[in-house]
Design a protein around this motif. Structure first.
Motif, PDB file in Angstrom:
ATOM      1  N   LEU A 207       7.847  13.303  -3.501  1.00 51.73           N
ATOM      2  CA  LEU A 207       8.165  13.235  -4.912  1.00 51.73           C
ATOM      3  C   LEU A 207       6.969  12.872  -5.783  1.00 51.73           C
ATOM      4  O   LEU A 207       6.857  13.349  -6.899  1.00 51.73           O
ATOM      5  N   HIS A 208       6.095  11.987  -5.278  1.00 53.56           N
ATOM      6  CA  HIS A 208       4.925  11.565  -6.056  1.00 53.56           C
ATOM      7  C   HIS A 208       3.828  11.098  -5.112  1.00 53.56           C
ATOM      8  O   HIS A 208       4.103  10.372  -4.153  1.00 53.56           O
ATOM      9  N   SER A 209       2.606  11.506  -5.397  1.00 51.07           N
ATOM     10  CA  SER A 209       1.436  11.031  -4.636  1.00 51.07           C
ATOM     11  C   SER A 209       0.650  10.065  -5.511  1.00 51.07           C
ATOM     12  O   SER A 209       0.288  10.398  -6.645  1.00 51.07           O
ATOM     13  N   PHE A 210       0.403   8.876  -4.993  1.00 48.77           N
ATOM     14  CA  PHE A 210      -0.337   7.876  -5.740  1.00 48.77           C
ATOM     15  C   PHE A 210      -1.826   8.138  -5.615  1.00 48.77           C
ATOM     16  O   PHE A 210      -2.312   8.546  -4.561  1.00 48.77           O
ATOM     17  N   THR A 211      -2.557   7.873  -6.696  1.00 46.64           N
ATOM     18  CA  THR A 211      -4.007   7.994  -6.706  1.00 46.64           C
ATOM     19  C   THR A 211      -4.572   6.720  -7.312  1.00 46.64           C
ATOM     20  O   THR A 211      -3.843   5.909  -7.879  1.00 46.64           O
ATOM     21  N   GLY A 212      -5.848   6.560  -7.206  1.00 47.71           N
ATOM     22  CA  GLY A 212      -6.480   5.388  -7.784  1.00 47.71           C
ATOM     23  C   GLY A 212      -6.724   4.336  -6.724  1.00 47.71           C
ATOM     24  O   GLY A 212      -6.242   4.434  -5.596  1.00 47.71           O
ATOM     25  N   PRO A 213      -7.477   3.324  -7.109  1.00 45.38           N
ATOM     26  CA  PRO A 213      -7.853   2.295  -6.148  1.00 45.38           C
ATOM     27  C   PRO A 213      -6.661   1.468  -5.670  1.00 45.38           C
ATOM     28  O   PRO A 213      -5.998   0.822  -6.466  1.00 45.38           O
ATOM     29  N   ARG A 214      -6.371   1.580  -4.401  1.00 49.69           N
ATOM     30  CA  ARG A 214      -5.435   0.701  -3.710  1.00 49.69           C
ATOM     31  C   ARG A 214      -4.055   0.596  -4.357  1.00 49.69           C
ATOM     32  O   ARG A 214      -3.504  -0.497  -4.439  1.00 49.69           O
ATOM     33  N   ALA A 215      -3.473   1.688  -4.802  1.00 46.95           N
ATOM     34  CA  ALA A 215      -2.131   1.624  -5.388  1.00 46.95           C
ATOM     35  C   ALA A 215      -1.125   1.167  -4.328  1.00 46.95           C
ATOM     36  O   ALA A 215      -0.379   0.235  -4.537  1.00 46.95           O
ATOM     37  N   ASN A 216      -1.097   1.813  -3.179  1.00 48.51           N
ATOM     38  CA  ASN A 216      -0.336   1.420  -1.990  1.00 48.51           C
ATOM     39  C   ASN A 216       1.059   0.857  -2.233  1.00 48.51           C
ATOM     40  O   ASN A 216       1.293  -0.330  -2.015  1.00 48.51           O
ATOM     41  N   PRO A 217       2.015   1.662  -2.633  1.00 46.09           N
ATOM     42  CA  PRO A 217       3.367   1.120  -2.752  1.00 46.09           C
ATOM     43  C   PRO A 217       3.882   0.676  -1.382  1.00 46.09           C
ATOM     44  O   PRO A 217       3.750   1.393  -0.406  1.00 46.09           O
ATOM     45  N   GLU A 218       4.426  -0.523  -1.305  1.00 44.69           N
ATOM     46  CA  GLU A 218       4.861  -1.087  -0.022  1.00 44.69           C
ATOM     47  C   GLU A 218       6.354  -1.371   0.033  1.00 44.69           C
ATOM     48  O   GLU A 218       6.919  -1.482   1.104  1.00 44.69           O
ATOM     49  N   SER A 219       6.985  -1.539  -1.091  1.00 48.56           N
ATOM     50  CA  SER A 219       8.383  -1.990  -1.096  1.00 48.56           C
ATOM     51  C   SER A 219       9.347  -0.818  -1.280  1.00 48.56           C
ATOM     52  O   SER A 219       8.957   0.280  -1.662  1.00 48.56           O
ATOM     53  N   ALA A 220      10.597  -1.101  -1.039  1.00 52.82           N
ATOM     54  CA  ALA A 220      11.648  -0.107  -1.214  1.00 52.82           C
ATOM     55  C   ALA A 220      11.827   0.215  -2.691  1.00 52.82           C
ATOM     56  O   ALA A 220      11.544  -0.609  -3.560  1.00 52.82           O
ATOM     57  N   LEU A 221      12.301   1.408  -2.965  1.00 56.22           N
ATOM     58  CA  LEU A 221      12.663   1.799  -4.321  1.00 56.22           C
ATOM     59  C   LEU A 221      14.086   1.338  -4.608  1.00 56.22           C
ATOM     60  O   LEU A 221      14.889   1.189  -3.689  1.00 56.22           O
ATOM     61  N   ILE A 222      14.377   1.147  -5.880  1.00 59.15           N
ATOM     62  CA  ILE A 222      15.766   0.934  -6.277  1.00 59.15           C
ATOM     63  C   ILE A 222      16.136   2.033  -7.264  1.00 59.15           C
ATOM     64  O   ILE A 222      15.269   2.561  -7.966  1.00 59.15           O
ATOM     65  N   GLN A 223      17.399   2.374  -7.302  1.00 53.74           N
ATOM     66  CA  GLN A 223      17.885   3.272  -8.331  1.00 53.74           C
ATOM     67  C   GLN A 223      18.617   2.410  -9.348  1.00 53.74           C
ATOM     68  O   GLN A 223      19.626   1.764  -9.035  1.00 53.74           O
TER      69      GLN A 223
END
Length: 97
Positions: A1-17
């Motif tokens: 759905l989305h690719s993160f860019t930039g220095p160390r964005a690194n999503p680690e947690s679950a998403l919520i709706q």
């Protein structure tokens, strides 16, 4: 759905709706000064936006590593591992955009 860019964005947690149907999450190192962010996007991956960038100001929470929670007041709540008055982490609230 989305690719993160930039220095160390690194999503680690679950998403919520959230109640608005959008997906919300955090990055511990992304945002405008790389101290973490809260982001939003639609289920189809469109309309990605950073709705909060954590800053280095005194007492500011920073470094969210856990999933958000939407409370009955409609706001998003989360925790950080850094920042706050004693630099030991904090609980934060983000009002829905």
């Amino acid at each position: 759905l989305h690719s993160f860019t930039g220095p160390r964005a690194n999503p680690e947690s679950a998403l919520i709706q959230a109640k608005d149907g959008a997906l919300y999450g955090t990055t511990p190192f992304g945002g405008s000064v790389s101290l973490g962010s809260v982001f939003k996007l639609k289920n189809d991956g469109k309309d990605f936006q950073v709705i909060h960038s954590f800053a280095a100001s005194p007492g500011e929470a920073r470094g969210p590593h856990a999933a958000l929670l939407q409370a009955t007041d409609g706001a998003l709540y989360g925790t950080t591992t850094e920042g706050g008055d004693a630099n030991q982490g904090a609980i934060f609230r983000i009002r829905m955009p």
